[in-house]
Design a protein around this motif. Structure first.
Motif, PDB file in Angstrom:
ATOM      1  N   ASP A 163     -42.349 -58.254  19.398  1.00 37.83           N
ATOM      2  CA  ASP A 163     -42.753 -56.920  19.862  1.00 37.83           C
ATOM      3  C   ASP A 163     -43.391 -57.007  21.240  1.00 37.83           C
ATOM      4  O   ASP A 163     -43.011 -56.273  22.147  1.00 37.83           O
ATOM      5  CB  ASP A 163     -43.729 -56.293  18.868  1.00 37.83           C
ATOM      6  CG  ASP A 163     -44.105 -54.882  19.269  1.00 37.83           C
ATOM      7  OD1 ASP A 163     -43.300 -53.970  19.017  1.00 37.83           O
ATOM      8  OD2 ASP A 163     -45.195 -54.693  19.856  1.00 37.83           O
ATOM      9  N   HIS A 164     -44.358 -57.886  21.402  1.00 38.70           N
ATOM     10  CA  HIS A 164     -44.967 -58.049  22.718  1.00 38.70           C
ATOM     11  C   HIS A 164     -45.650 -59.400  22.841  1.00 38.70           C
ATOM     12  O   HIS A 164     -45.858 -60.107  21.857  1.00 38.70           O
ATOM     13  CB  HIS A 164     -45.966 -56.913  23.014  1.00 38.70           C
ATOM     14  CG  HIS A 164     -47.172 -56.873  22.127  1.00 38.70           C
ATOM     15  ND1 HIS A 164     -47.276 -56.052  21.029  1.00 38.70           N
ATOM     16  CD2 HIS A 164     -48.343 -57.554  22.174  1.00 38.70           C
ATOM     17  CE1 HIS A 164     -48.449 -56.235  20.440  1.00 38.70           C
ATOM     18  NE2 HIS A 164     -49.132 -57.151  21.123  1.00 38.70           N
ATOM     19  N   ILE A 165     -45.969 -59.731  24.080  1.00 38.44           N
ATOM     20  CA  ILE A 165     -46.743 -60.926  24.406  1.00 38.44           C
ATOM     21  C   ILE A 165     -48.106 -60.452  24.889  1.00 38.44           C
ATOM     22  O   ILE A 165     -48.187 -59.657  25.825  1.00 38.44           O
ATOM     23  CB  ILE A 165     -46.044 -61.761  25.496  1.00 38.44           C
ATOM     24  CG1 ILE A 165     -44.669 -62.228  25.020  1.00 38.44           C
ATOM     25  CG2 ILE A 165     -46.912 -62.952  25.914  1.00 38.44           C
ATOM     26  CD1 ILE A 165     -43.843 -62.916  26.093  1.00 38.44           C
ATOM     27  N   GLY A 166     -49.169 -60.924  24.247  1.00 38.77           N
ATOM     28  CA  GLY A 166     -50.518 -60.502  24.613  1.00 38.77           C
ATOM     29  C   GLY A 166     -51.142 -61.465  25.603  1.00 38.77           C
ATOM     30  O   GLY A 166     -51.146 -62.674  25.394  1.00 38.77           O
ATOM     31  N   ILE A 167     -51.668 -60.905  26.695  1.00 36.45           N
ATOM     32  CA  ILE A 167     -52.280 -61.705  27.757  1.00 36.45           C
ATOM     33  C   ILE A 167     -53.729 -61.255  27.907  1.00 36.45           C
ATOM     34  O   ILE A 167     -53.991 -60.079  28.155  1.00 36.45           O
ATOM     35  CB  ILE A 167     -51.555 -61.472  29.113  1.00 36.45           C
ATOM     36  CG1 ILE A 167     -50.031 -61.498  28.950  1.00 36.45           C
ATOM     37  CG2 ILE A 167     -52.059 -62.434  30.166  1.00 36.45           C
ATOM     38  CD1 ILE A 167     -49.396 -62.832  29.013  1.00 36.45           C
TER      39      ILE A 167
ATOM     40  N   ALA B 269     -46.897 -60.978  19.236  1.00 35.97           N
ATOM     41  CA  ALA B 269     -46.814 -59.939  18.205  1.00 35.97           C
ATOM     42  C   ALA B 269     -45.370 -59.796  17.749  1.00 35.97           C
ATOM     43  O   ALA B 269     -44.456 -59.679  18.568  1.00 35.97           O
ATOM     44  CB  ALA B 269     -47.326 -58.606  18.743  1.00 35.97           C
ATOM     45  N   PHE B 270     -45.183 -59.819  16.438  1.00 33.60           N
ATOM     46  CA  PHE B 270     -43.858 -59.652  15.854  1.00 33.60           C
ATOM     47  C   PHE B 270     -43.823 -58.357  15.056  1.00 33.60           C
ATOM     48  O   PHE B 270     -44.742 -58.064  14.284  1.00 33.60           O
ATOM     49  CB  PHE B 270     -43.523 -60.832  14.931  1.00 33.60           C
ATOM     50  CG  PHE B 270     -43.419 -62.140  15.649  1.00 33.60           C
ATOM     51  CD1 PHE B 270     -42.263 -62.471  16.330  1.00 33.60           C
ATOM     52  CD2 PHE B 270     -44.484 -63.026  15.667  1.00 33.60           C
ATOM     53  CE1 PHE B 270     -42.169 -63.682  17.011  1.00 33.60           C
ATOM     54  CE2 PHE B 270     -44.395 -64.234  16.342  1.00 33.60           C
ATOM     55  CZ  PHE B 270     -43.228 -64.559  17.016  1.00 33.60           C
ATOM     56  N   GLU B 271     -42.760 -57.618  15.248  1.00 32.16           N
ATOM     57  CA  GLU B 271     -42.588 -56.396  14.470  1.00 32.16           C
ATOM     58  C   GLU B 271     -41.919 -56.732  13.151  1.00 32.16           C
ATOM     59  O   GLU B 271     -40.897 -57.438  13.125  1.00 32.16           O
ATOM     60  CB  GLU B 271     -41.721 -55.399  15.241  1.00 32.16           C
ATOM     61  CG  GLU B 271     -41.603 -54.075  14.506  1.00 32.16           C
ATOM     62  CD  GLU B 271     -40.675 -53.105  15.215  1.00 32.16           C
ATOM     63  OE1 GLU B 271     -40.554 -53.199  16.456  1.00 32.16           O
ATOM     64  OE2 GLU B 271     -40.067 -52.273  14.527  1.00 32.16           O
ATOM     65  N   VAL B 272     -42.521 -56.272  12.070  1.00 36.50           N
ATOM     66  CA  VAL B 272     -41.951 -56.495  10.737  1.00 36.50           C
ATOM     67  C   VAL B 272     -41.705 -55.140  10.095  1.00 36.50           C
ATOM     68  O   VAL B 272     -42.289 -54.126  10.471  1.00 36.50           O
ATOM     69  CB  VAL B 272     -42.890 -57.341   9.848  1.00 36.50           C
ATOM     70  CG1 VAL B 272     -43.086 -58.721  10.453  1.00 36.50           C
ATOM     71  CG2 VAL B 272     -44.232 -56.652   9.654  1.00 36.50           C
ATOM     72  N   ALA B 273     -40.812 -55.148   9.099  1.00 35.81           N
ATOM     73  CA  ALA B 273     -40.439 -53.886   8.448  1.00 35.81           C
ATOM     74  C   ALA B 273     -41.508 -53.451   7.447  1.00 35.81           C
ATOM     75  O   ALA B 273     -41.772 -52.261   7.285  1.00 35.81           O
ATOM     76  CB  ALA B 273     -39.087 -54.045   7.757  1.00 35.81           C
ATOM     77  N   ASP B 274     -42.112 -54.424   6.768  1.00 38.40           N
ATOM     78  CA  ASP B 274     -43.076 -54.109   5.703  1.00 38.40           C
ATOM     79  C   ASP B 274     -44.290 -55.017   5.869  1.00 38.40           C
ATOM     80  O   ASP B 274     -44.282 -56.177   5.462  1.00 38.40           O
ATOM     81  CB  ASP B 274     -42.413 -54.328   4.334  1.00 38.40           C
ATOM     82  CG  ASP B 274     -43.316 -53.891   3.175  1.00 38.40           C
ATOM     83  OD1 ASP B 274     -44.556 -53.888   3.335  1.00 38.40           O
ATOM     84  OD2 ASP B 274     -42.775 -53.561   2.109  1.00 38.40           O
ATOM     85  N   LEU B 275     -45.332 -54.480   6.485  1.00 41.26           N
ATOM     86  CA  LEU B 275     -46.492 -55.286   6.846  1.00 41.26           C
ATOM     87  C   LEU B 275     -47.228 -55.808   5.614  1.00 41.26           C
ATOM     88  O   LEU B 275     -47.614 -56.985   5.572  1.00 41.26           O
ATOM     89  CB  LEU B 275     -47.416 -54.451   7.738  1.00 41.26           C
ATOM     90  CG  LEU B 275     -48.650 -55.119   8.332  1.00 41.26           C
ATOM     91  CD1 LEU B 275     -48.296 -56.422   9.015  1.00 41.26           C
ATOM     92  CD2 LEU B 275     -49.325 -54.178   9.324  1.00 41.26           C
ATOM     93  N   GLU B 276     -47.418 -54.958   4.601  1.00 42.07           N
ATOM     94  CA  GLU B 276     -48.100 -55.419   3.380  1.00 42.07           C
ATOM     95  C   GLU B 276     -47.340 -56.577   2.736  1.00 42.07           C
ATOM     96  O   GLU B 276     -47.931 -57.572   2.316  1.00 42.07           O
ATOM     97  CB  GLU B 276     -48.254 -54.289   2.356  1.00 42.07           C
ATOM     98  CG  GLU B 276     -49.517 -53.458   2.511  1.00 42.07           C
ATOM     99  CD  GLU B 276     -49.262 -52.222   3.358  1.00 42.07           C
ATOM    100  OE1 GLU B 276     -48.154 -52.135   3.951  1.00 42.07           O
ATOM    101  OE2 GLU B 276     -50.164 -51.374   3.442  1.00 42.07           O
ATOM    102  N   ALA B 277     -46.035 -56.424   2.626  1.00 41.58           N
ATOM    103  CA  ALA B 277     -45.242 -57.473   1.984  1.00 41.58           C
ATOM    104  C   ALA B 277     -45.327 -58.771   2.783  1.00 41.58           C
ATOM    105  O   ALA B 277     -45.415 -59.865   2.209  1.00 41.58           O
ATOM    106  CB  ALA B 277     -43.786 -57.022   1.856  1.00 41.58           C
ATOM    107  N   THR B 278     -45.316 -58.657   4.099  1.00 41.20           N
ATOM    108  CA  THR B 278     -45.403 -59.854   4.934  1.00 41.20           C
ATOM    109  C   THR B 278     -46.756 -60.531   4.765  1.00 41.20           C
ATOM    110  O   THR B 278     -46.846 -61.763   4.683  1.00 41.20           O
ATOM    111  CB  THR B 278     -45.175 -59.496   6.418  1.00 41.20           C
ATOM    112  OG1 THR B 278     -43.904 -58.849   6.542  1.00 41.20           O
ATOM    113  CG2 THR B 278     -45.190 -60.733   7.286  1.00 41.20           C
TER     114      THR B 278
END
Lengths: 142, 142
Positions: A13-17, A87-96
């Motif tokens: 999703d993004h790179i945090g700096i 940061a990685f985008e996931v479909a189901d945050l709770e499950a992850t």
């Protein structure tokens, strides 16, 4: 034992700096790197100010602390400005988060919380990913 | 003064992750992150062993030192495993290095050298990009 914790469609999703001088960093990523400023946001509860820039086909999150303590201030004090998290985008945050805990990964946030851009987010501990601080992000539904 | 140093089409080529245990890191990025192993390579002259993994729509370069000294060993000693550098692909590496020098940016490599995957590469100094170690990459022509 390493098991698949990021199932389905996962994408960066993004790179945090982490930066101490947000204005100078914004100029660097927009002018030197030819990026496009997308958003400025302050998360008062987190004591952090954020700038999102789309550059080089990637989303960069520049983050700077707005208080004299907290983990981001400590990070800058110890390491200085630089790469902070992925940061990685996931479909189901709770499950992850459940999968990560079941895999023995240490998490910073046991439950999702509200992050920037209306996303629900949770951080894994750097020890979960060989020293990389990982943020999991889920887009608002609908 | 910040000037545009990355002209034309610039894109993120890869994210470099410094690791002490390359095999464990490879498992993490392939299994946990669902990535695909692309290549393993050793750069003897650089005393570094590399693994390239395509994961989450992004290329990750896992790098570990093969000698007891050198900058990567020092990095691991001081900071531990974690985010190491960002690599951007540019169309003309010499021109970009000239632009960077003209903009007062400190460079690690004044001239391109041979990197992994047959690329010509050069590193800017972290001070050039607010603490982020930046690698510039140019694909072989033809």
């Amino acid at each position: 034992v390493i098991t698949a914790i990021l199932r389905g469609s996962v994408r960066l999703d993004h790179i945090g700096i982490a930066v101490a001088d947000l204005q100078a960093a914004e100029l660097l990523y927009t002018v030197a790197l030819g990026g496009r400023l997308l958003d400025r946001e302050e998360l008062a509860g987190e004591h952090v100010r954020l700038v999102f820039i789309d550059a080089a086909g990637t989303l960069f999150e520049l983050l700077t602390p707005t208080a004299d303590d907290g983990p981001l201030t400590r990070f800058l004090h110890v390491r200085g400005e630089g790469l902070h998290h992925l940061a990685f985008e996931v479909a189901d945050l709770e499950a992850t988060l459940r999968d990560a805990a079941a895999a023995g990964m240490r998490v910073v946030d046991e439950h999702p919380r509200r992050g920037a851009r209306g996303r629900r987010i949770a951080f894994l501990h750097p020890s979960a990913a060989r020293g990389v601080l990982v943020e999991l992000v889920q887009r608002p539904q609908g």
